[in-house]
Design an enzyme around this catalytic site. Structure first.
Site, mmCIF file in Angstrom:
data_model
loop_
_atom_site.group_PDB
_atom_site.id
_atom_site.type_symbol
_atom_site.label_atom_id
_atom_site.label_comp_id
_atom_site.label_asym_id
_atom_site.label_seq_id
_atom_site.Cartn_x
_atom_site.Cartn_y
_atom_site.Cartn_z
ATOM 1 N N ASP A 51 1.969 14.655 0.911
ATOM 2 C CA ASP A 51 0.933 15.651 1.252
ATOM 3 C C ASP A 51 0.114 15.235 2.475
ATOM 4 O O ASP A 51 -0.476 16.087 3.138
ATOM 5 C CB ASP A 51 -0.004 15.878 0.057
ATOM 6 C CG ASP A 51 -0.610 14.580 -0.441
ATOM 7 O OD1 ASP A 51 0.157 13.666 -0.794
ATOM 8 O OD2 ASP A 51 -1.852 14.475 -0.446
ATOM 9 N N ASP A 53 0.809 -1.218 0.000
ATOM 10 C CA ASP A 53 0.000 0.000 0.000
ATOM 11 C C ASP A 53 0.843 1.269 0.000
ATOM 12 O O ASP A 53 0.465 2.285 0.568
ATOM 13 C CB ASP A 53 -0.981 0.004 1.186
ATOM 14 C CG ASP A 53 -1.698 -1.327 1.306
ATOM 15 O OD1 ASP A 53 -2.223 -1.772 0.272
ATOM 16 O OD2 ASP A 53 -1.705 -1.921 2.397
ATOM 17 N N ARG A 99 -6.219 0.296 7.841
ATOM 18 C CA ARG A 99 -4.778 0.022 7.939
ATOM 19 C C ARG A 99 -4.224 0.565 9.241
ATOM 20 O O ARG A 99 -4.641 1.639 9.702
ATOM 21 C CB ARG A 99 -4.040 0.654 6.757
ATOM 22 C CG ARG A 99 -4.424 0.041 5.441
ATOM 23 C CD ARG A 99 -3.713 0.721 4.272
ATOM 24 N NE ARG A 99 -4.184 0.202 3.003
ATOM 25 C CZ ARG A 99 -4.321 0.909 1.896
ATOM 26 N NH1 ARG A 99 -4.004 2.193 1.886
ATOM 27 N NH2 ARG A 99 -4.745 0.357 0.788
ATOM 28 N N THR A 127 -5.822 -11.780 3.438
ATOM 29 C CA THR A 127 -6.886 -11.114 2.685
ATOM 30 C C THR A 127 -8.039 -12.071 2.370
ATOM 31 O O THR A 127 -9.040 -11.653 1.786
ATOM 32 C CB THR A 127 -6.344 -10.537 1.356
ATOM 33 O OG1 THR A 127 -5.839 -11.634 0.577
ATOM 34 C CG2 THR A 127 -5.245 -9.530 1.581
ATOM 35 N N THR A 150 3.134 -12.799 3.139
ATOM 36 C CA THR A 150 2.352 -13.471 2.120
ATOM 37 C C THR A 150 3.162 -14.657 1.600
ATOM 38 O O THR A 150 4.285 -14.905 2.065
ATOM 39 C CB THR A 150 1.910 -12.490 1.017
ATOM 40 O OG1 THR A 150 0.931 -13.145 0.198
ATOM 41 C CG2 THR A 150 3.074 -12.019 0.154
ATOM 42 N N GLY A 198 -10.864 -3.526 2.203
ATOM 43 C CA GLY A 198 -11.498 -2.392 2.870
ATOM 44 C C GLY A 198 -11.126 -2.279 4.349
ATOM 45 O O GLY A 198 -11.644 -1.422 5.060
ATOM 46 N N ARG A 199 -10.216 -3.157 4.822
ATOM 47 C CA ARG A 199 -9.843 -3.122 6.247
ATOM 48 C C ARG A 199 -9.098 -1.831 6.589
ATOM 49 O O ARG A 199 -8.341 -1.305 5.767
ATOM 50 C CB ARG A 199 -8.922 -4.302 6.587
ATOM 51 C CG ARG A 199 -9.615 -5.638 6.590
ATOM 52 C CD ARG A 199 -8.650 -6.754 6.941
ATOM 53 N NE ARG A 199 -7.646 -6.968 5.917
ATOM 54 C CZ ARG A 199 -6.655 -7.837 6.021
ATOM 55 N NH1 ARG A 199 -6.511 -8.550 7.118
ATOM 56 N NH2 ARG A 199 -5.786 -7.997 5.051
ATOM 57 N N GLY A 226 -4.093 -4.880 -4.469
ATOM 58 C CA GLY A 226 -5.105 -3.927 -4.902
ATOM 59 C C GLY A 226 -4.398 -2.649 -5.291
ATOM 60 O O GLY A 226 -3.980 -1.888 -4.433
ATOM 61 N N HIS A 227 -4.199 -2.460 -6.586
ATOM 62 C CA HIS A 227 -3.456 -1.287 -7.044
ATOM 63 C C HIS A 227 -4.434 -0.214 -7.520
ATOM 64 O O HIS A 227 -5.139 -0.390 -8.503
ATOM 65 C CB HIS A 227 -2.472 -1.682 -8.150
ATOM 66 C CG HIS A 227 -1.354 -2.540 -7.632
ATOM 67 N ND1 HIS A 227 -0.465 -3.205 -8.439
ATOM 68 C CD2 HIS A 227 -0.980 -2.828 -6.367
ATOM 69 C CE1 HIS A 227 0.395 -3.868 -7.695
ATOM 70 N NE2 HIS A 227 0.107 -3.662 -6.429
ATOM 71 N N GLY A 283 1.516 2.876 -2.670
ATOM 72 C CA GLY A 283 1.118 3.694 -3.829
ATOM 73 C C GLY A 283 1.837 3.233 -5.092
ATOM 74 O O GLY A 283 2.080 4.029 -6.004
ATOM 75 N N LYS A 284 2.140 1.953 -5.158
ATOM 76 C CA LYS A 284 2.851 1.418 -6.329
ATOM 77 C C LYS A 284 2.014 1.574 -7.599
ATOM 78 O O LYS A 284 2.555 1.882 -8.654
ATOM 79 C CB LYS A 284 3.150 -0.074 -6.138
ATOM 80 C CG LYS A 284 4.152 -0.364 -5.042
ATOM 81 C CD LYS A 284 4.421 -1.849 -4.925
ATOM 82 C CE LYS A 284 3.260 -2.662 -4.436
ATOM 83 N NZ LYS A 284 2.841 -2.405 -3.068
ATOM 84 N N LYS A 306 2.714 10.082 -1.048
ATOM 85 C CA LYS A 306 1.803 10.598 -0.017
ATOM 86 C C LYS A 306 2.452 11.599 0.935
ATOM 87 O O LYS A 306 2.107 11.669 2.110
ATOM 88 C CB LYS A 306 1.189 9.424 0.751
ATOM 89 C CG LYS A 306 0.218 8.609 -0.115
ATOM 90 C CD LYS A 306 -0.589 7.657 0.712
ATOM 91 C CE LYS A 306 -2.034 7.664 0.348
ATOM 92 N NZ LYS A 306 -2.839 6.718 1.109
ATOM 93 N N GLN A 357 2.308 -6.460 -3.304
ATOM 94 C CA GLN A 357 2.647 -6.534 -1.876
ATOM 95 C C GLN A 357 3.961 -5.759 -1.654
ATOM 96 O O GLN A 357 4.178 -4.778 -2.329
ATOM 97 C CB GLN A 357 2.742 -7.983 -1.383
ATOM 98 C CG GLN A 357 1.397 -8.700 -1.314
ATOM 99 C CD GLN A 357 0.955 -9.258 -2.639
ATOM 100 O OE1 GLN A 357 1.703 -9.920 -3.322
ATOM 101 N NE2 GLN A 357 -0.272 -9.005 -3.019
HETATM 102 P P1 IMP Z 1 -2.403 -13.030 2.008
HETATM 103 O O1 IMP Z 1 -1.446 -12.547 0.985
HETATM 104 O O2 IMP Z 1 -3.847 -12.770 1.663
HETATM 105 O O3 IMP Z 1 -2.159 -14.466 2.360
HETATM 106 O O4 IMP Z 1 -2.158 -12.187 3.353
HETATM 107 C C1 IMP Z 1 -0.953 -12.276 4.093
HETATM 108 C C2 IMP Z 1 -0.584 -10.929 4.687
HETATM 109 O O5 IMP Z 1 -0.200 -10.052 3.633
HETATM 110 C C3 IMP Z 1 -1.715 -10.229 5.415
HETATM 111 O O6 IMP Z 1 -1.151 -9.449 6.469
HETATM 112 C C4 IMP Z 1 -2.280 -9.290 4.372
HETATM 113 O O7 IMP Z 1 -2.949 -8.186 4.930
HETATM 114 C C5 IMP Z 1 -1.008 -8.881 3.663
HETATM 115 N N1 IMP Z 1 -1.211 -8.491 2.260
HETATM 116 C C6 IMP Z 1 -1.415 -9.290 1.207
HETATM 117 N N2 IMP Z 1 -1.517 -8.587 0.069
HETATM 118 C C7 IMP Z 1 -1.365 -7.295 0.419
HETATM 119 C C8 IMP Z 1 -1.348 -6.086 -0.338
HETATM 120 O O8 IMP Z 1 -1.462 -6.057 -1.562
HETATM 121 N N3 IMP Z 1 -1.152 -4.939 0.389
HETATM 122 C C9 IMP Z 1 -0.963 -4.956 1.735
HETATM 123 N N4 IMP Z 1 -0.966 -6.067 2.463
HETATM 124 C C10 IMP Z 1 -1.171 -7.230 1.820
#
Ligand code: IMP
Length: 423
Positions: A332, A13, A304, A129, A238, A301-302, A40-41, A15-16, A330, A223
Site C-alpha cells: 500500500d 524492517d 531509514r 544500533t 550484524t 528511531g533513525r 525491533g518488531h 515487517g516480519k 507494505k 534482522q
Molecule cells: P548491530 O546489530 O547493532 O551491531 O548493527 C549492525 C548493522 O545492522 C547496522 O547497520 C544496524 O542498523 C543493522 N541492524 C541491526 N539490527 C537491525 C534490525 O533489526 N533492523 C534493521 N537493521 C538492523
C-alpha cells in the site's frame, strides 16, 4: 515436519513482526534463534501497539509459548522492561516464556566498547544500533562471555566479572571512559537474576517434545539475510548468523524438521546504518518514501534509507536459504506512484554480475538493471481479498514471482493483523 522459519530477505524492517504475529495464531511455539535487542518488531493487535526487541512476537497468542533460544544475546535490563510491559497489558508469561541459560549477556562494557570501535572507524563505521551486539558476540566466540548460567552462581559470576573488568576497564579508561565497578555490576546482575529466574529454563527438551508431538513451531528471524555476518554486506552487517541453517546452532533444531522457509520482503527496500545499497533513491525521493512508509527505525528511531525493490538480492536470498514461500509487505505504500521500478539484476563494466561475486566494495560499484512497472494509482490499504487487488498489483506480484522463482503466499496491506491477504 512442523517447523516453519520466517526470515527477512533484505536489510531488516521488512515487517516480519506483523507476519509473525499473523502466522503465530496457528503456532504452538515461537522461537528466536539469533540477534538481540538490536531487533525491533512492531506488532499491532487487539492488545495495542508494541515494539518487541527480545520476546518473540507470538507471545500475544494465549496458547503459544515463546522461546528465546541459546543463539540470542540479551540485555537483561531490556528483557525485564519488556516482561513488565507485557504483564501490564495482561499477558500471562508464567510457563509461557522460556529463556535459554546458554544465552550470552550484554553488559554495560559491551555498549561502551562498541562506541569506541565505531568512533575509531570514523567514516568507515558500521552504523550499529549501539546495543553492544558486536562486542557481546565477539566475547562469545572468543570464550570471554558471561551467560545466564553464570548469574546463578555468585562466586563464578564474581570471578568472571573480575577478569573481564580487568580487561575491559583498561580499554575504557584509555579512551577516557570511567572504569566500571565490579561491586556495583555484580550487585545489579544478582538483582536482575532474581527477577528473571522464573523464565530461565533450558528449552531443548521443550522443543524436542514439541517436535515429537508434531506441534507447530515458528522460528522468528531477526534482522535479515543481508545483515548476516557471513553472507551480508560485511562489515556493514550484524554479528549473528541469520540464514535458515542457523537454527541448528541458534536453537538446537535439526534441519530435518524444517517445513517452510518463509521469506519476508517489503515492496521496496530500506536500510538503516551504513553500507552499499544499489537501488537507493536520492535524498528527496528517499524522504518521500520514508514519510509514506513511516520508515524510521523501531529500535533507534533513525531515518531509514529508501530505494526500489532489488530482486537480485531477493533471488540470492531465496537460493541461499531455500525459501519456499514469500510474504510481500507494505504494498500500500506504493499506491501513489505512477510507475514503479524493480531491479532485476546488476551490471558491472557492461557485464551482468551476481550479488555473490564480490564484497561490499564491489556492490557499491554495480549498476542496477531496472524493469519499469505500471503503478496502480488507487488505494490498496486494508484490502483482504486477492481478487480485489488492482490488475497492476497482480502484475507486480507476478513479476516478483517470475524473477525469483517462488510464489507469494501472503500480502500485507497495512500495519494491523487483519490487513493481510492469505493466498
Ligand atoms: P548491530 O546489530 O547493532 O551491531 O548493527 C549492525 C548493522 O545492522 C547496522 O547497520 C544496524 O542498523 C543493522 N541492524 C541491526 N539490527 C537491525 C534490525 O533489526 N533492523 C534493521 N537493521 C538492523
Amino acid at each position: 515436519m512442523s517447523v516453519d522459519i520466517i526470515l527477512g530477505l533484505q536489510w531488516g524492517d521488512e515487517g516480519k513482526g506483523k507476519v509473525i504475529d499473523f502466522l503465530s495464531q496457528k503456532s504452538d511455539y515461537v522461537v528466536r534463534f539469533q540477534g538481540g535487542n538490536n531487533a525491533g518488531h512492531t506488532v499491532i493487535n487487539p492488545f495495542g501497539e508494541f515494539k518487541l526487541h527480545l520476546i518473540p512476537s507470538g507471545i500475544f497468542q494465549n496458547k503459544t509459548k515463546a522461546i528465546i533460544a541459546n543463539g540470542v544475546v540479551i540485555d537483561p535490563v531490556v528483557l525485564l522492561e519488556e516482561i513488565e510491559m507485557l504483564k501490564k497489558v495482561g499477558i500471562n508469561l508464567s510457563n509461557r516464556l522460556f529463556i535459554s541459560p546458554r544465552c550470552h549477556i550484554i553488559l554495560p562494557y559491551h555498549k561502551l566498547l562498541e562506541k569506541i570501535y565505531e568512533e575509531a572507524k570514523g567514516n568507515g563505521r558500521t552504523g550499529t544500533t549501539g546495543r553492544g551486539i558486536g562486542p557481546v558476540y565477539s566475547d562469545k566466540v572468543g570464550y570471554n562471555g558471561i551467560r545466564f548460567y553464570d548469574l546463578f552462581d555468585k562466586s563464578i559470576l564474581s570471578k568472571k566479572l573480575k577478569t573481564q573488568l580487568r580487561l575491559k576497564n583498561s580499554i575504557l579508561t584509555a579512551y577516557n571512559y570511567k572504569a566500571i565497578s565490579h561491586k556495583k555490576l555484580l550487585h545489579q546482575l544478582l538483582t536482575l537474576a532474581d527477577q528473571l529466574r522464573p523464565y530461565i529454563k533450558e528449552p531443548f527438551p521443550i522443543i524436542q517434545k514439541a517436535l515429537q508431538e508434531n506441534k507447530k513451531v515458528l522460528i522468528e528471524g531477526a534482522q535479515a539475510v543481508f545483515l548476516d555476518n557471513d553472507w551480508g554486506t560485511y562489515p556493514f552487517v550484524t554479528a549473528s548468523t541469520i540464514v535458515s541453517g542457523g537454527i541448528t546452532g541458534g536453537a538446537g533444531i535439526a534441519p530435518k524438521y524444517i517445513k517452510d522457509i518463509i521469506g519476508v520482503i517489503k515492496a521496496y527496500t530500506t536500510r538503516v546504518g551504513e553500507g552499499p545499497f544499489p537501488t537507493e533513491f536520492d535524498n528527496s525521493d528517499s524522504e518521500l518514501m520514508r514519510n509514506l512508509g513511516n520508515e524510521f527505525g523501531a529500535t533507534t528511531g533513525r531515518a531509514r534509507r529508501c530505494g526500489w525493490l532489488d530482486l537480485e538480492m531477493v533471488r540470492f536470498a531465496v537460493e541461499l536459504n531455500g525459501i519456499t514461500k514469500l510474504a510481500l509487505t507494505k504494498i500500500d505504500v506504493l499506491d501513489s506512484y505512477k510507475e514503479i521500478k524493480i531491479c532485476t539484476g546488476y551490471k558491472l563494466k557492461g557485464k551482468q554480475v551476481r550479488y555473490y561475486e564480490g564484497d561490499a566494495n564491489f556492490l557499491s560499484k554495480i549498476t542496477p538493471i531496472y524493469k519499469i512497472m505500471r503503478g496502480w494509482g488507487t488505494s490498496t490499504k486494508g484490502v483482504k481479498d486477492y481478487n480485489k487487488l488492482p490488475a497492476e498489483v497482480k502484475e507486480y506480484i507476478k513479476e516478483v514471482e517470475a524473477q525469483v522463482g517462488v510464489k507469494v503466499y501472503y500480502i500485507s496491506t497495512g500495519p494491523s493483523r487483519e490487513e493481510m491477504i492469505s493466498i
